[in-house]
Design an enzyme around this catalytic site. Structure first.
Site, PDB file in Angstrom:
ATOM      1  N   LYS A  69     -10.714  22.101  -1.135  1.00  0.00           N
ATOM      2  CA  LYS A  69     -11.032  23.356  -0.463  1.00  0.00           C
ATOM      3  C   LYS A  69     -12.416  23.294   0.185  1.00  0.00           C
ATOM      4  O   LYS A  69     -12.621  23.756   1.314  1.00  0.00           O
ATOM      5  CB  LYS A  69     -10.967  24.507  -1.471  1.00  0.00           C
ATOM      6  CG  LYS A  69      -9.559  24.836  -1.927  1.00  0.00           C
ATOM      7  CD  LYS A  69      -9.540  25.682  -3.178  1.00  0.00           C
ATOM      8  CE  LYS A  69     -10.203  27.025  -2.996  1.00  0.00           C
ATOM      9  NZ  LYS A  69     -10.073  27.872  -4.203  1.00  0.00           N
ATOM     10  N   LYS A 116      -7.872  38.028  -5.946  1.00  0.00           N
ATOM     11  CA  LYS A 116      -8.806  38.664  -6.870  1.00  0.00           C
ATOM     12  C   LYS A 116     -10.158  38.888  -6.202  1.00  0.00           C
ATOM     13  O   LYS A 116     -10.751  39.974  -6.300  1.00  0.00           O
ATOM     14  CB  LYS A 116      -8.964  37.815  -8.126  1.00  0.00           C
ATOM     15  CG  LYS A 116      -9.878  38.437  -9.179  1.00  0.00           C
ATOM     16  CD  LYS A 116     -10.068  37.524 -10.387  1.00  0.00           C
ATOM     17  CE  LYS A 116      -8.812  37.314 -11.174  1.00  0.00           C
ATOM     18  NZ  LYS A 116      -9.059  36.569 -12.433  1.00  0.00           N
ATOM     19  N   GLY A 173      -4.659  32.873 -12.573  1.00  0.00           N
ATOM     20  CA  GLY A 173      -3.684  33.125 -11.510  1.00  0.00           C
ATOM     21  C   GLY A 173      -2.270  32.752 -11.887  1.00  0.00           C
ATOM     22  O   GLY A 173      -1.327  33.498 -11.607  1.00  0.00           O
ATOM     23  N   ARG A 174      -2.090  31.624 -12.530  1.00  0.00           N
ATOM     24  CA  ARG A 174      -0.732  31.168 -12.861  1.00  0.00           C
ATOM     25  C   ARG A 174      -0.145  31.907 -14.057  1.00  0.00           C
ATOM     26  O   ARG A 174       1.008  31.676 -14.415  1.00  0.00           O
ATOM     27  CB  ARG A 174      -0.737  29.660 -13.096  1.00  0.00           C
ATOM     28  CG  ARG A 174      -1.724  29.170 -14.135  1.00  0.00           C
ATOM     29  CD  ARG A 174      -1.908  27.652 -14.036  1.00  0.00           C
ATOM     30  NE  ARG A 174      -2.915  27.120 -14.937  1.00  0.00           N
ATOM     31  CZ  ARG A 174      -4.220  27.071 -14.669  1.00  0.00           C
ATOM     32  NH1 ARG A 174      -4.675  27.550 -13.524  1.00  0.00           N
ATOM     33  NH2 ARG A 174      -5.076  26.542 -15.527  1.00  0.00           N
ATOM     34  N   GLU A 228      -1.122  22.482 -13.127  1.00  0.00           N
ATOM     35  CA  GLU A 228      -2.474  22.992 -12.939  1.00  0.00           C
ATOM     36  C   GLU A 228      -3.153  23.219 -14.281  1.00  0.00           C
ATOM     37  O   GLU A 228      -4.378  23.140 -14.388  1.00  0.00           O
ATOM     38  CB  GLU A 228      -2.453  24.283 -12.116  1.00  0.00           C
ATOM     39  CG  GLU A 228      -3.821  24.676 -11.555  1.00  0.00           C
ATOM     40  CD  GLU A 228      -3.724  25.766 -10.509  1.00  0.00           C
ATOM     41  OE1 GLU A 228      -3.635  25.422  -9.306  1.00  0.00           O
ATOM     42  OE2 GLU A 228      -3.725  26.953 -10.882  1.00  0.00           O
ATOM     43  N   HIS A 251      24.016  16.111  -6.647  1.00  0.00           N
ATOM     44  CA  HIS A 251      24.330  15.334  -5.456  1.00  0.00           C
ATOM     45  C   HIS A 251      23.060  14.867  -4.752  1.00  0.00           C
ATOM     46  O   HIS A 251      23.102  14.510  -3.571  1.00  0.00           O
ATOM     47  CB  HIS A 251      25.204  16.162  -4.516  1.00  0.00           C
ATOM     48  CG  HIS A 251      26.535  16.501  -5.119  1.00  0.00           C
ATOM     49  ND1 HIS A 251      27.648  15.716  -4.953  1.00  0.00           N
ATOM     50  CD2 HIS A 251      26.911  17.526  -5.930  1.00  0.00           C
ATOM     51  CE1 HIS A 251      28.670  16.248  -5.612  1.00  0.00           C
ATOM     52  NE2 HIS A 251      28.244  17.354  -6.212  1.00  0.00           N
ATOM     53  N   GLU A 263      -6.766  31.054   2.706  1.00  0.00           N
ATOM     54  CA  GLU A 263      -5.425  31.138   3.289  1.00  0.00           C
ATOM     55  C   GLU A 263      -4.913  32.578   3.273  1.00  0.00           C
ATOM     56  O   GLU A 263      -4.334  33.066   4.253  1.00  0.00           O
ATOM     57  CB  GLU A 263      -4.456  30.232   2.532  1.00  0.00           C
ATOM     58  CG  GLU A 263      -4.813  28.759   2.523  1.00  0.00           C
ATOM     59  CD  GLU A 263      -5.611  28.357   1.303  1.00  0.00           C
ATOM     60  OE1 GLU A 263      -5.538  27.181   0.918  1.00  0.00           O
ATOM     61  OE2 GLU A 263      -6.317  29.225   0.726  1.00  0.00           O
TER      62      GLU A 263
END
Length: 555
Positions: free
Chosen positions: A518, A208, A270-271, A356, A387, A214
């Site tokens: 961060k 945004k 964002g999520r 979050e 398993h 990153e």
């Protein structure tokens, strides 16, 4: 907006605490006493069938949980969210992911602007670009059409689209490949680029602000790769990069044509953003029409949530059962177990959505909570998980409420009976669904010591082969995993998280907890590359920085 309510101070909370202390019912007893329990506690939610019968809850439990939801203003806060009130009070923002899937004919004004018009303007622009790529009209720097799309983002700019493309793989257009790069570890970008042709690759940079550390490090690496392949011609960037951003100046500085910048709004977290411009990779992959079907699925759940009373609302009841286990049984985690390989990234997506949102230690008013909030969310597709960790689910000392998700039919083109398979012989999909049903049954009812002994098991092994049962689960079933159904599944969990956050009195729409690491990373980074910079950390951190400096100097 009214001030948040401390749920632990309500009469409803006290009543649930008393109810829990007197709760001794087992799932065996509950099903024995009410042979129609499954009928009473199975709900149709758009195209999803939601079975809540295998939960440690009586009708009194459900009634008390609904009282708590009402006491904490779930309905009122949902209405406030949908009309654009600034319920994200710590950032002074509206929360309007539901506006991303409203119909073109709708209208919703926020600060004097019709946000629905804005949403559809962006969707139209996305559709035009998607069609250019899908039809081969988007041409790279050497005149060839695009055959690979790489989404560069992180968090909500990666997890949702990556999960959705995997889930909708049978609907993805032939002739285009898709990749997602999120990790700043250079290995991921290098491995991705190694199998691509720069002249036919399109990058979608999803940030945004166009400053996410990153994402921008990966975007710059991709840019260097492209420009090198184009003989140093930086004008090639405009033919191979698209921005999902609102920072026009930074986008232009990067070399991206502003016409290929797709914005979204501060009222989209964002999520919660995969059905905004962040979903451009999905639209390119499955096409604008199928993307619209996915939005229809989201909207169907929004409408169900808005119009179904809490006492019969499977989403709200599922959320409140989660509160029941988190706060009154003190179980810390929640497993999401899709019996659909195409949903193998669904639990990872839900981890961000839930943890979050509700992993908070203070209420909206800044006061610390004195009760548990968001659970640890985790999971793996069946039958792989059986398993791996199902041993703990069945016989571990800390019960884990589970969600099983299954499809009645395999994806188109998979596991279709043919001439070589008799109609009365089980297909692989039959085996998959049988395992899901059996696991929910085994968790619920277990196997008693007397039942084990009756099978002829030796006395010394009886306790080892006894299953306590009483492990609760929800089962969600749909006919097929389509774009519409995927939208419904996502919206189901969005609203489930919302209900729980409202009950706990936390702001589900900020994420201050990701900031400190961060900030510190920026400081440490400068120290790693400047070997003369003084170190003022703790002894452990100083030593790690020094070791890295030495390794870097010897490269």
């Amino acid at each position: 907006m009214t001030d948040p309510i401390n749920p632990a101070a309500t009469e409803a909370w006290a009543a649930l605490s008393h109810h829990r202390s007197a709760f001794h019912a087992s799932l065996r007893d509950l099903f024995h006493d009410d042979p129609q329990r499954a009928d009473h506690m199975t709900y149709q939610v758009a195209d999803l069938t939601v079975d809540l019968s295998k939960h440690l809850a009586t009708s009194d439990t459900v009634s008390l949980l609904v009282d708590l939801a009402n006491s904490t203003g779930v309905v009122q806060r949902f209405e406030a969210m949908c009309r654009g009130d600034r319920i994200n009070s710590t950032e002074d923002r509206a929360v309007l992911h539901t506006a991303l899937r409203r119909q073109r004919s709708d209208s919703l004004e926020v600060d004097g602007v019709d946000v629905v018009d804005q949403v559809h303007d962006v969707l139209d622009a996305m559709a035009a670009l998607a069609q250019r790529v899908r039809t081969g009209q988007w041409i790279g720097f050497d005149g060839r059409p695009i055959d690979a799309v790489v989404n560069i983002g992180i968090g909500g700019s990666d997890l949702g689209p990556a999960m959705a493309l995997r889930a909708l793989e049978p609907h993805v257009i032939d002739g285009l490949s898709f990749a997602f790069v999120s990790n700043v570890d250079p290995v991921q970008m290098s491995q991705t680029l190694a199998r691509l042709d720069p002249a036919t690759t399109l990058f979608l940079v999803a940030s945004k602000t166009f400053t996410t550390a990153e994402t921008m490090a990966n975007a710059q690496a991709a840019r260097r790769w492209l420009v090198d392949a184009a003989g140093g011609d930086s004008s090639a960037v405009s033919k191979h990069f698209v921005a999902l951003s609102t920072n026009a100046e930074a986008v232009a500085d990067f070399g991206i044509d502003e016409a290929n910048m797709f914005g979204f709004w501060d009222w989209v977290g964002g999520r919660y953003s995969m059905d905004s411009a962040i979903g451009l990779s999905i639209m390119i992959a499955i096409g604008p029409e199928a993307f619209g079907e996915m939005l229809d699925g989201f909207r169907a759940i929004d409408e169900y949530m808005a119009h179904t009373p809490l006492a019969r609302n499977a989403i709200a009841l599922s959320a409140m059962l989660g509160v029941w286990y988190r706060n009154f049984w003190h179980w810390p985690s929640h497993a999401v177990l899709p019996y659909a390989q195409l949903l193998d990234r669904f639990a990872a997506y839900l981890q961000q959505l839930d943890m979050e949102s509700n992993g908070k230690r203070v209420r909206i008013d800044g006061e610390p909570v004195d009760y548990d909030t968001g659970p640890i969310v985790w999971g793996e597709p069946g039958t792989n998980g059986q398993h791996a960790f199902y041993q703990l689910l069945h016989q571990g000392t800390s019960p884990v409420p589970c969600d099983f998700i299954g499809m009645l039919n395999p994806p188109q083109g998979y596991d279709q009976p043919g001439d070589a398979l008799a109609a009365d012989q089980p297909t692989q999909h039959d085996q998959l669904f049988a395992n899901m049903v059996a696991q929910s049954e085994a968790l619920a009812f277990g196997k008693t010591a007397s039942e084990v002994a009756a099978d002829g098991v030796s006395a010394g092994l009886v306790s080892h082969k006894t299953f306590p049962g009483n492990r609760p689960s929800t089962t969600i079933v749909a006919d097929h995993l389509t774009p519409r159904v995927l939208g419904q599944l996502i919206a189901f969990y969005e609203h489930r998280v919302f209900v729980q956050g409202t009950v706990w009195g936390v702001n589900s729409f900020d994420q201050w907890g990701v900031e400190l690491g961060k900030v510190l990373a920026g400081r440490v980074l400068s120290e790693l590359v400047d070997a003369e910079a003084p170190l003022g950390h703790d002894g452990s951190t100083n030593r790690l920085v020094e070791r890295y400096r030495a390794a870097r100097a010897s490269r």
